[in-house]
Scaffold this motif. Sequence first.
Motif, PDB file in Angstrom:
ATOM      1  N   ILE A 157       0.860  -1.186   0.000  1.00 17.75           N
ATOM      2  CA  ILE A 157       0.000   0.000   0.000  1.00 17.75           C
ATOM      3  C   ILE A 157       0.892   1.231   0.000  1.00 17.75           C
ATOM      4  N   ALA A 158       0.724   2.090  -0.977  1.00 16.89           N
ATOM      5  CA  ALA A 158       1.382   3.393  -0.987  1.00 16.89           C
ATOM      6  C   ALA A 158       0.427   4.408  -0.367  1.00 16.89           C
ATOM      7  N   PHE A 159       0.964   5.374   0.353  1.00 14.76           N
ATOM      8  CA  PHE A 159       0.127   6.412   0.942  1.00 14.76           C
ATOM      9  C   PHE A 159       0.966   7.659   1.186  1.00 14.76           C
ATOM     10  N   THR A 160       0.291   8.762   1.491  1.00 13.76           N
ATOM     11  CA  THR A 160       0.953  10.034   1.780  1.00 13.76           C
ATOM     12  C   THR A 160       0.817  10.342   3.265  1.00 13.76           C
ATOM     13  N   SER A 161       1.888  10.857   3.868  1.00 13.08           N
ATOM     14  CA  SER A 161       1.848  11.169   5.299  1.00 13.08           C
ATOM     15  C   SER A 161       2.751  12.356   5.609  1.00 13.08           C
ATOM     16  N   ASN A 162       2.384  13.102   6.650  1.00 11.91           N
ATOM     17  CA  ASN A 162       3.236  14.183   7.152  1.00 11.91           C
ATOM     18  C   ASN A 162       3.862  13.794   8.485  1.00 11.91           C
ATOM     19  N   ARG A 163       4.009  12.493   8.731  1.00  9.81           N
ATOM     20  CA  ARG A 163       4.518  11.987  10.012  1.00  9.81           C
ATOM     21  C   ARG A 163       5.931  12.481  10.334  1.00  9.81           C
ATOM     22  N   ASP A 164       6.708  12.841   9.320  1.00 13.11           N
ATOM     23  CA  ASP A 164       8.068  13.331   9.574  1.00 13.11           C
ATOM     24  C   ASP A 164       8.172  14.846   9.556  1.00 13.11           C
ATOM     25  N   ASP A 165       7.047  15.531   9.475  1.00 18.31           N
ATOM     26  CA  ASP A 165       7.028  16.987   9.604  1.00 18.31           C
ATOM     27  C   ASP A 165       6.987  17.328  11.095  1.00 18.31           C
ATOM     28  N   PRO A 166       7.985  18.034  11.612  1.00 20.35           N
ATOM     29  CA  PRO A 166       8.015  18.315  13.060  1.00 20.35           C
ATOM     30  C   PRO A 166       6.763  19.022  13.558  1.00 20.35           C
ATOM     31  N   ASP A 167       6.137  19.824  12.687  1.00 24.12           N
ATOM     32  CA  ASP A 167       4.963  20.583  13.109  1.00 24.12           C
ATOM     33  C   ASP A 167       3.657  19.847  12.844  1.00 24.12           C
TER      34      ASP A 167
END
Length: 320
Positions: A240-250
Amino acid sequence: MHFFTTAHLNSLKKKSRPQYLVLILFIHLFLGCGERQVELTGHLGRPEISPDGKSICFIYAEDAAKDVWEIYKADISGQNAIQLTNFPEARIKKGPVWSPNGKKIAFHADIDGGAQIFLMDPDGSHLSQLTQGPGYNVEPHWSPDGKEIIFNRSIPGKNTVDMMMINADGSGLRRLPNPNGQNWYPRVTPDNGILFTTDFHHKDYWDVFIMTRDSTDVRQLTHTRSINWFPEFSPDGSKIAFTSNRDDPDISDSGNYNIYLMDKDGSNKRRLTDLPGQELHPKWHPSGTQIIFERHEDRALGLFLLDVASGDIQKIRITH
């Protein structure tokens, strides 16, 4: 297309050689002008690759703030782009997706104070409206057999977003079992389940879930205090490919998004992209070796192709 016959050219050969060569050069330059491709400049997004792997469809606007978004098609190389839609009364058109047999493209368009789902042939002909429901009927996605379309319905004033299903001929509209939350980007899985992203566990974050159609088995695949969107099964059903902001500090909605990959059970997560801005809307090539996506930086959108094995990324220049 011929402007000069063989007889004309033979007669010219009898004249001075410099004049003949100059004329031949002019003919080649003139004819070549018709073959030159001009790059589309502006905002390009929401790409999808055709089932045969030869074409892409996407949305385009020269000025995203002012222009009408239309749907285009091009070779997978980006060449020979053509406009498929042309009804400016629907300013925004998004989410084009090919049917599994490649004979139809579904998309949603803002119209009459809401949004509805439309179908058309891959050349833009035979446009028809599939849904008539209230609110915003958006984000269509075909079932693997092409007989059904799953989509979202959002009603202004309601805090929930529902997952809906309709037959490809417009019959059989029904609401699926929905967790109590905003349940976005549903996809029918290869084994006839439902893959989606939802905030029902925490109203500030979205995670990827998978469930059976009757919701008797619901499994959470991501577990981060972040936004995980646009899940897409690989063609063989293993990833499964997906988009995430999990590594954005904010962990900001407008911050840095990357594309990630995980096994179908949620294990072995890894980041595929690490570019400035946002990488969104990943879609698989039928071979399973590449992913096309939209990159958003400094308010400009472009299309890129990712090699899953090597991590190499190349920009797709769209020309017409």
